[in-house]
Design a protein around this motif. Sequence first.
Motif, PDB file in Angstrom:
ATOM      1  N   LEU A  43       0.830  -1.202   0.000  1.00 24.05           N
ATOM      2  CA  LEU A  43       0.000   0.000   0.000  1.00 24.05           C
ATOM      3  C   LEU A  43       0.867   1.255   0.000  1.00 24.05           C
ATOM      4  N   ALA A  44       1.958   1.254   0.764  1.00 24.19           N
ATOM      5  CA  ALA A  44       2.859   2.412   0.802  1.00 24.19           C
ATOM      6  C   ALA A  44       3.492   2.649  -0.566  1.00 24.19           C
ATOM      7  N   TYR A  45       3.898   1.581  -1.225  1.00 21.74           N
ATOM      8  CA  TYR A  45       4.482   1.690  -2.564  1.00 21.74           C
ATOM      9  C   TYR A  45       3.475   2.278  -3.553  1.00 21.74           C
ATOM     10  N   LEU A  46       2.258   1.752  -3.524  1.00 17.44           N
ATOM     11  CA  LEU A  46       1.230   2.249  -4.431  1.00 17.44           C
ATOM     12  C   LEU A  46       0.872   3.692  -4.130  1.00 17.44           C
ATOM     13  N   SER A  47       0.794   4.031  -2.872  1.00 14.01           N
ATOM     14  CA  SER A  47       0.435   5.393  -2.477  1.00 14.01           C
ATOM     15  C   SER A  47       1.448   6.398  -3.022  1.00 14.01           C
ATOM     16  N   ALA A  49       3.576   5.980  -5.578  1.00 14.94           N
ATOM     17  CA  ALA A  49       3.590   5.987  -7.040  1.00 14.94           C
ATOM     18  C   ALA A  49       2.384   6.728  -7.612  1.00 14.94           C
ATOM     19  N   ILE A  50       1.194   6.439  -7.087  1.00 16.90           N
ATOM     20  CA  ILE A  50      -0.028   7.041  -7.638  1.00 16.90           C
ATOM     21  C   ILE A  50      -0.110   8.507  -7.257  1.00 16.90           C
ATOM     22  N   ASN A  51       0.279   8.839  -6.042  1.00 14.12           N
ATOM     23  CA  ASN A  51       0.270  10.242  -5.621  1.00 14.12           C
ATOM     24  C   ASN A  51       1.183  11.076  -6.515  1.00 14.12           C
ATOM     25  N   ASP A  52       2.366  10.563  -6.815  1.00 14.35           N
ATOM     26  CA  ASP A  52       3.304  11.294  -7.681  1.00 14.35           C
ATOM     27  C   ASP A  52       2.734  11.467  -9.083  1.00 14.35           C
ATOM     28  N   ARG A  53       2.113  10.415  -9.613  1.00 18.52           N
ATOM     29  CA  ARG A  53       1.581  10.502 -10.975  1.00 18.52           C
ATOM     30  C   ARG A  53       0.390  11.445 -11.048  1.00 18.52           C
ATOM     31  N   ASP A  84       2.405   5.411 -16.461  1.00 12.44           N
ATOM     32  CA  ASP A  84       3.297   5.095 -15.349  1.00 12.44           C
ATOM     33  C   ASP A  84       3.406   3.581 -15.178  1.00 12.44           C
ATOM     34  N   GLU A  85       4.624   3.061 -15.181  1.00 12.03           N
ATOM     35  CA  GLU A  85       4.832   1.624 -15.072  1.00 12.03           C
ATOM     36  C   GLU A  85       4.423   1.085 -13.708  1.00 12.03           C
ATOM     37  N   ALA A  86       4.614   1.881 -12.655  1.00 13.04           N
ATOM     38  CA  ALA A  86       4.212   1.421 -11.323  1.00 13.04           C
ATOM     39  C   ALA A  86       2.696   1.246 -11.252  1.00 13.04           C
ATOM     40  N   VAL A  87       1.954   2.186 -11.820  1.00 16.22           N
ATOM     41  CA  VAL A  87       0.496   2.069 -11.836  1.00 16.22           C
ATOM     42  C   VAL A  87       0.081   0.892 -12.713  1.00 16.22           C
TER      43      VAL A  87
END
Length: 278
Positions: A43-47, A49-53, A84-87
């Motif tokens: 969840l921290a990783y996704l948060s 990545a998505i917040n930045d994008r 975004d590759e993370a998303v």
Amino acid sequence: MPENPYDLQQAFSEPYALSADHIAFYQKNRFIKLKHVFDANTLAYLSRAINDRVAQMNTNSSKLEERDTYGKAFLQLFNLWREDEAVKELVFSKRLARIAAELMQVDGVRLYHDQALFKEGGGGITPWHADQYYWPLETDRTVTAWIPLQATPLEMGPLEFSAGSHRIVEGRELAIGDESEKVMQQRLRVTDFEHVIEPFDAGEISFHSGWVFHRAGANTTQDMRRVMTIIYMDRDMILKHPENDNQVHDWNTWCPGAQIGEIINSPINPVLYEASWK
């Protein structure tokens, strides 16, 4: 893009243990909330990545008080997976797509589109509505994963559901806005459908069908309520003749090149899970 450790790759791919009771609950109510779908590290990783994008993609600089009800409800950005590759790792998650397929009881699912829904501190309500009003899709075999990127107490405006309300047709002709909030609030008040309003724990995700009515309260905190959503449809979903201008827009935007009466199989509607992949 933040680094994605190997254990996160497992978090995106390992099956979630859905029970027969989970599936029966979803089939009856057309929504379900599932706990512990993602752990704290994921969840921290996704948060991040998505917040930045979202910060990079957002162009809305107007003040809350200058916006209409829809604009006050959230900042809305679409198909982040293409940027975004993370998303993309999240949107293509076999873990989530398998949940969607099993809840709908279909052999496979493909992507309709994704969207980030960030409700600002002080942001207003999300009015009662049914998502599928916007979608030129032949059947109701659709489901949206609503993924909060933080624990979401009632004060932040978590998603609320009218359990089983997919069975009524009144209100299906309404776009989200002041009218849908007023009409459906009155309509649902005189039904037996349970109004479910609960906080979301960190890592808890809900899934709801396209025709179930839902809303969200205002965000009365000073913090952003950050949510990512993924909309899945049956792998064999047929494009229907659009019934309103919004469905024409969705056809051109999210199903480019698809033909009425045929399976939606455009380059941006990939199959994300099939039962044969087990």
